[in-house]
Scaffold this motif. Structure first.
Motif: not given
Ligand code: SF4
Lengths: 361, 271
Positions: A24-25, A46, A49-51, A53, A73, A189-190
């Protein structure tokens, strides 16, 4: 779940494995030779739906991992030796607080700034700590782009199963090379979040508060916590040690190598077989837990054991510890970003080796 | 396509729609806020941490966000913060709380995340994490307790120690030539784009306690309105390491400390 064949670069296979596992990240800081993985994930995460950073340092990255893992997460970071050194503090906290997370180390030559060439010199850092305190890091060693993909998924599964950080130890060649990979077409992810009742997600007034911490001030409490961790580590040693053997049953000479060194060794073994030598390969896929029992089994009939590493001799100590005084264990290594060739290895084997000493080039 | 982070939400939606707190007071004698656990603090007599804990808890109660809030404790005297708040809590490594809070907030964007840090933790080892969390505009709240010394380790010089202030490692007072100058975190954070609310307050008398509570509330509201990072620097007494009585310590804040660390709201995007 369907599989598809794709031509993938090593770094992208790590990234695609993370996406498939429902990461997720990703938080990380650029460092050669890990950078292309960040490029891939900055685009890819992205989309699902992940991030992605980017942190200001590796220290911050591993602590972002800590926070997100504590919030339940699936979270990934990646770096190379110098960055992993900075993350070592956070790795100790992750292990102490029993948080699942995946850390990819695309090793380079050291110590210090060293260089960005392929190397296996972070074996000890990964398997013998790095951070402070009594803890273990599950360490996976892929040797192909396919395993980059598979082991990333496996790493997330093991991390969640044992609530423990998992490191994938690769090198610049495994990151840069391209191979066809059988890619699974799933993404969690979803789907519903992973069930982590211990996570700090906010009580929502429905349960007592959760605490994520590695602080145990009373000595009795800390000893009990360490004992609990030890029991977990023993269970991991029992269940998760993995290795592959090639041509072991007939072998008089067993080469022990992991990662890209094992890949090069297969070419040397092929050359040796053409000359009538009976050589097999033992390849640890988990470096911690080290597959000691599998190794003892594999070398039962061997006359010579040769450990090959792209460092000055690190895993060789685990091999010797696993085998005790039962066999002489020989070592051959190159380091500093230098890579042995198959002919070079064969030449060393034919020369008779160093008869159990740690020989370097 | 899912918005980043949105999918990872539990059933409830956000703080302003479905979730409602029960606001009843738990103890008629102490009037203890719901967000504090019913145990006594370990702090020294006259320490400011207890007051500030209570203010944070009261604000969380009044905003009705107890069940949605995740706190991040730091290292130092306030290391036990995670036991005192009746909230989901994480313990961060020394100075790393803003990075830990970032990780939490990014995967739970609709929850409320705050850090509780001292001046050694935030102003020295963790200043990088603090500045960059601000620069990223993380929607978190930082409660920053400034008592001008390292409390837990024995009153050593901190990044906030005043010029001339005697500490266990500056026995003859902090000398600028030798020991440098105090760091003014609130001013610095207010200058970084990404901060939404920054204030410096004090808890040395009832008027300032009330102002501190108001500032803490505004910092949380800046987060809830997704404006950016909120930081409240609270000047707080450490009678033990200042070698003063609790009442002398309060006077020292009023007469000495405030001159180096002026109070006020440095930034408020809502203003
Ligand atoms: S040492 Fe200072 S900051 Fe720490 S508990 Fe005592 S008075 Fe409070």
């Amino acid at each position: 779940m369907t599989a598809k064949r794709r031509l993938l670069k090593g770094t992208d296979a790590f990234g695609e494995g993370a996406v498939t596992a429902g990461c997720q990240l990703f938080c990380g800081y650029p460092i050669t030779p890990q950078s292309e993985l960040t490029h891939y994930l900055a685009t890819r995460l992205p989309q699902v739906g992940g991030i992605y950073l980017q942190s200001e340092s590796e220290t911050a990255a591993i602590n972002m991992v800590y926070g997100a893992a504590g919030a339940g997460a699936r979270v990934l970071t990646a770096s190379s030796g110098p960055g992993i050194s900075l993350m070592s503090e956070g790795l100790s906290y992750l292990a102490g607080a029993e948080l699942p997370a995946v850390i990819i180390n695309i090793m380079r030559g050291g110590p210090g700034l060293g260089n960005t060439r392929p190397s296996q010199s972070d074996y000890w850092q990964a398997t013998k700590g790095g951070g402070h305190g009594d803890y273990r890091l599950i360490t996976l060693a892929p040797w192909s782009v396919q395993e980059n993909f598979d082991f990333t998924i496996l790493a997330f599964e093991l991390a969640d199963k044992y609530r423990n950080p998992v490191m994938i130890l690769a090198d610049g060649i495994l990151a840069q090379m391209m191979e066809t990979v059988e890619v699974l077409e799933i993404s969690r992810l979803n789907q519903t979040p992973f069930d982590k009742p211990w996570a700090t997600t906010g009580t929502m007034g429905r349960r007592p508060k959760n605490i994520i911490s590695s602080l145990h001030l009373p000595p009795e409490e800390l000893e009990a916590h360490n004992q609990k961790l030890l029991n977990k580590y023993l269970a991991i040693e029992d269940c998760e040690a993995r290795a592959e053997c090639y041509g072991i049953s007939e072998a008089e000479i067993v080469v022990v190598a992991f990662g890209i060194a094992a890949r090069i060794a297969t070419a040397a073994i092929a050359l040796g077989s053409e000359r009538g030598l009976k050589i097999g390969l033992f390849r640890p896929q988990t470096l911690w837990p080290f597959p000691a029992r599998q190794l003892q089994e594999a070398v039962k009939h061997a006359k010579r054991i040769l450990v090959l590493e792209l460092n000055t001799g690190q895993m060789v100590y685990d091999v010797r510890y696993a085998l005790g005084s039962s066999k002489a264990v020989d070592f051959y290594g190159r380091c500093g970003g230098m890579v042995f060739t198959p002919m070079e290895i064969l030449g060393y084997i034919l020369s008779g080796g160093s008869q159990g000493a740690v020989a370097y080039n | 396509m899912a918005v980043a982070g949105e999918w990872f939400l539990p059933q409830w939606r956000s703080w302003d729609t479905s979730y409602r707190e029960d606001r009843k007071v738990l103890s008629p004698t102490t009037n203890r806020p719901r967000s504090l656990v019913d145990i006594s603090f370990h702090y020294c007599p006259g320490c400011g941490h207890g007051i500030i804990h209570r203010l944070v808890a009261e604000v969380i109660d009044e905003l009705g966000i107890q069940g949605q809030t995740i706190g991040v404790a730091s290292v130092g005297c306030s290391v036990h913060t995670l036991s005192y708040f009746d909230l989901d809590m994480q313990q961060a490594a020394h100075g790393r709380a803003p990075a830990v809070a970032t990780g939490i907030k990014r995967v739970l964007p609709k929850q409320i995340v705050f850090t509780y840090q001292g001046d050694g933790d935030l102003g020295a080892i963790g200043i990088g994490e603090m500045f960059h969390a601000t620069a990223r505009g993380e929607k978190i709240t930082v409660i920053y307790v400034n008592n001008a010394v390292y409390g837990m380790t024995g009153g050593q010089m901190a990044p906030t120690t005043l010029i001339g202030q005697a500490t266990s490692t500056t026995p003859d007072g902090r000398l600028p030539d030798r020991d440098g100058f105090p760091i003014k975190v609130a001013e610095l954070v207010s200058m970084i784009d990404g901060s939404a609310f920054v204030a410096r307050t004090s808890v040395h008398n009832p008027v300032n306690v009330a102002r501190t509570k108001k500032a803490i509330r505004m910092a949380f509201q800046a987060q809830m309105n997704r404006l950016g990072l909120g930081l409240v620097e609270v000047l707080s007494p450490c009678p033990t390491n200042w070698h003063l009585s609790p009442s002398e310590a309060m006077k020292w804040i009023e007469n000495v400390m405030i001159k180096s660390f002026p109070l006020g709201i440095m930034k408020s995007l809502e203003r």
